[in-house]
Design an enzyme around this catalytic site. Structure first.
Site, PDB file in Angstrom:
ATOM      1  N   SER A 262       0.985  -1.623   0.249  1.00  0.00           N
ATOM      2  CA  SER A 262       0.149  -0.199   0.301  1.00  0.00           C
ATOM      3  C   SER A 262       1.140   1.402   0.564  1.00  0.00           C
ATOM      4  CB  SER A 262      -0.750   0.161   0.997  1.00  0.00           C
ATOM      5  OG  SER A 262      -0.074   0.073   2.566  1.00  0.00           O
ATOM      6  N   LYS A 263       0.584   2.206  -0.406  1.00  0.00           N
ATOM      7  CA  LYS A 263       0.978   3.686  -0.046  1.00  0.00           C
ATOM      8  C   LYS A 263       1.929   3.427   0.755  1.00  0.00           C
ATOM      9  CE  LYS A 263      -0.354   8.498   0.340  1.00  0.00           C
ATOM     10  NZ  LYS A 263       1.021   8.480  -0.004  1.00  0.00           N
ATOM     11  N   ARG A 264       0.860   3.482   2.300  1.00  0.00           N
ATOM     12  CA  ARG A 264       1.164   3.479   3.763  1.00  0.00           C
ATOM     13  C   ARG A 264       2.961   3.068   3.535  1.00  0.00           C
ATOM     14  NH1 ARG A 264      -1.957   1.909   7.202  1.00  0.00           N
ATOM     15  NH2 ARG A 264      -3.862   2.029   5.962  1.00  0.00           N
TER      16      ARG A 264
END
Ligand code: GLU
Length: 507
Positions: A262-264
């Site tokens: 994910s972007k996180r």
């Protein structure tokens, strides 16, 4: 199926920045098309107005251009089977929705969102399907006159696909093999909404793949559950003979391997998950991109190509786009998720930086010069790059390593000072200045080196002691390439200025 020319498509929805997983999907479509002498087209699937994000389409197009993934047809490329943006194809979809209604393969439903919500609340695992549609408000359950009355009164409605229960649907996936679904797990999917006079994703996707003569659908694993529905839609239209083959690509996983990337994860571990920098138009939130973080497009392409596929032991993993086309094999793609090993991405970038000509790198660094206002002289920057590029993993690092050619150090690395700057250092540097002032303005490397060494010998000074202080004066730290290559680029006057300064600062 008769032999048709291979035609594949990349069909993103413009709902935000293109994730690196989307880049991989686009790349695999590209490689597959090229490997089979086929065509690749770019279709923008923007029928979901709720999720539309301004700027996302332009971002997607620019990203793919930067990576060198070219299209034969599509949005911004043109072609005979357009328009390629789904929001411009309403009339086409209306026609095919009507066709399904006329064939009795779809029906009109008037249930309001509130009514549907009520059902979901009162019936556990409610699904709009063969077992429930008789008790709902639709053209199958209501008398014909009532349906006509509601329609002429302009009542909002949807068109639903009539899914026969208990039909075995086989999907022959090029990566996963044969996957079997029972149609009873599917609900009567909404194909069209009168409220925006647009079809939903499923209908538009199938109709377009058919009309655009798509032979293979290569897409992310998240679409696998939709594939039986798509097969049923092809059958409902009577298009089985030209139904594309499917290939669903395994997920990209976190570097640790547990769960979807994910972007996180990117924020947490410090790597971009997007090709280009993206500014969210609603929140203003900025996400980093590979381009702005100093990656070369060919490094990103090589790295991404290996997320879920590899050329086997007999070939190197370092491959140009042409080599990728030569070796890529869709059927050898992994069925299990691919860990996002960004360290490998950095390795590739370092490799491609070393392979690039110094002049190309200089041109790529130009925007960094513009931002910092350092003077940009192509020939000079090219020479500096040749000296330092060995250690750079990204263009940003390369630029940082060049900085002392453009600004004199104003501070000096404390550890080095403590270790190297002795009581006699200042007077030795003063003597060195005297010597250099007698040399030619350009301070040619070998020549200068010879003169300085002769002087050291004559005076009996320790080579290490003097040279380290000299380096400290020029670079500000104990790093950098061969010292006399640096002086040759700085020239006599600047070298003298820097020596004068260190004497002044450190005394
Ligand atoms: N619009 C879909 C997406 O954004 C395309 C899925 C497909 O390729 O069929 O992923």
């Amino acid at each position: 199926m008769s032999e048709r020319k291979v035609r594949v498509r990349f069909a993103p929805s413009p709902t935000g920045a293109l994730h690196i997983g989307g880049v991989r999907t686009a790349l695999y479509n590209y490689l597959f098309a090229k490997a089979h002498g086929g065509e690749l087209l770019l279709r923008i699937e923007d029928t979901d107005s709720q999720r539309f994000v301004p700027g996302a389409e332009a971002y997607i197009i620019e990203s793919l251009k930067w990576l060198g993934i070219g299209f034969d047809e599509g949005v911004s490329y043109g072609g005979d089977l357009g328009p390629y943006r789904q929001s411009e194809r309403r009339d086409i979809y209306r026609h095919y929705v009507q066709e399904l209604l006329d064939k009795g393969k779809a029906y009109i439903a008037f249930d309001t969102p509130e009514e549907l919500e009520e059902k979901r609340r009162s019936i556990p695992n409610f699904q709009y399907d063969a077992s429930t549609r008789g008790s709902m408000r639709n053209s199958l359950s209501l008398p014909r006159e009532e349906v006509d009355r509601l329609l002429s009164a302009g009542q909002q409605h949807v068109v639903r696909f009539l899914v026969e229960p208990n039909v075995e649907v086989e999907v022959d996936d090029m990566i996963r093999g044969r996957v079997t679904f029972n149609s009873s797990v599917l609900d009567d999917k909404v194909l069209y909404k009168s409220a925006d006079d647009l079809p939903t994703y499923h209908l538009a996707n199938i109709v377009d793949d058919h009309l655009m003569q798509i032979t293979h659908v290569i897409r992310g694993e998240e679409w696998l559950p939709s594939s039986p529905l798509h097969v049923l839609l092809y059958r409902a239209f009577g298009w089985e003979d030209t139904m594309p083959r499917f290939a669903h690509l395994a997920l990209l996983l976190k570097p640790e391997g547990n769960g979807k990337l994910s972007k996180r994860d990117g924020d947490r571990l410090g790597f971009p998950v997007f090709p280009l920098r993206w500014v969210d138009p609603k929140t203003g939130e900025v996400s980093s991109g590979y381009r702005e973080s100093g990656y070369l497009p060919e490094a990103v392409v090589n790295f991404v190509a290996l997320l879920g596929w590899n050329p086997g032991n007999e070939h190197s993993e370092v491959m140009s786009l042409e080599e990728l086309v030569r070796y890529f094999d869709l059927e050898k793609c992994s069925r299990s998720g691919a860990k996002f090993d960004y360290e490998k991405g950095k390795w590739f970038n370092h490799y491609y930086i070393q392979q690039s000509s110094d002049e190309r790198l200089a041109l790529l660094l130009r925007p960094y010069f513009e931002e910092t206002k350092y003077p940009f002289d192509l020939a000079f920057v090219t020479r500096c790059i040749a000296l330092v590029k060995e250690r750079a993993q990204t263009l940003s690092e390369l630029f940082d390593q060049l900085s002392y050619f453009f600004v004199a150090p104003t501070t000096y690395d404390e550890k080095t000072v403590a270790k190297r700057w002795k009581a006699e250092s200042a007077s030795q540097m003063r003597e060195l200045m005297e010597l250099l002032s007698t040399l030619s303005e350009k301070l040619p490397s070998e020549d200068t080196e010879g003169r300085v060494k002769a002087w050291l010998e004559e005076r009996g000074y320790g080579m290490g002691a003097v040279m380290n202080c000299f380096r400290l004066a020029l670079v500000g730290a104990a790093k950098g390439p061969h010292l006399f290559d640096i002086t040759a680029l700085l020239g006599r006057e600047e070298t003298l200025r820097r020596l004068a300064r260190i004497i002044e600062v450190l005394g």
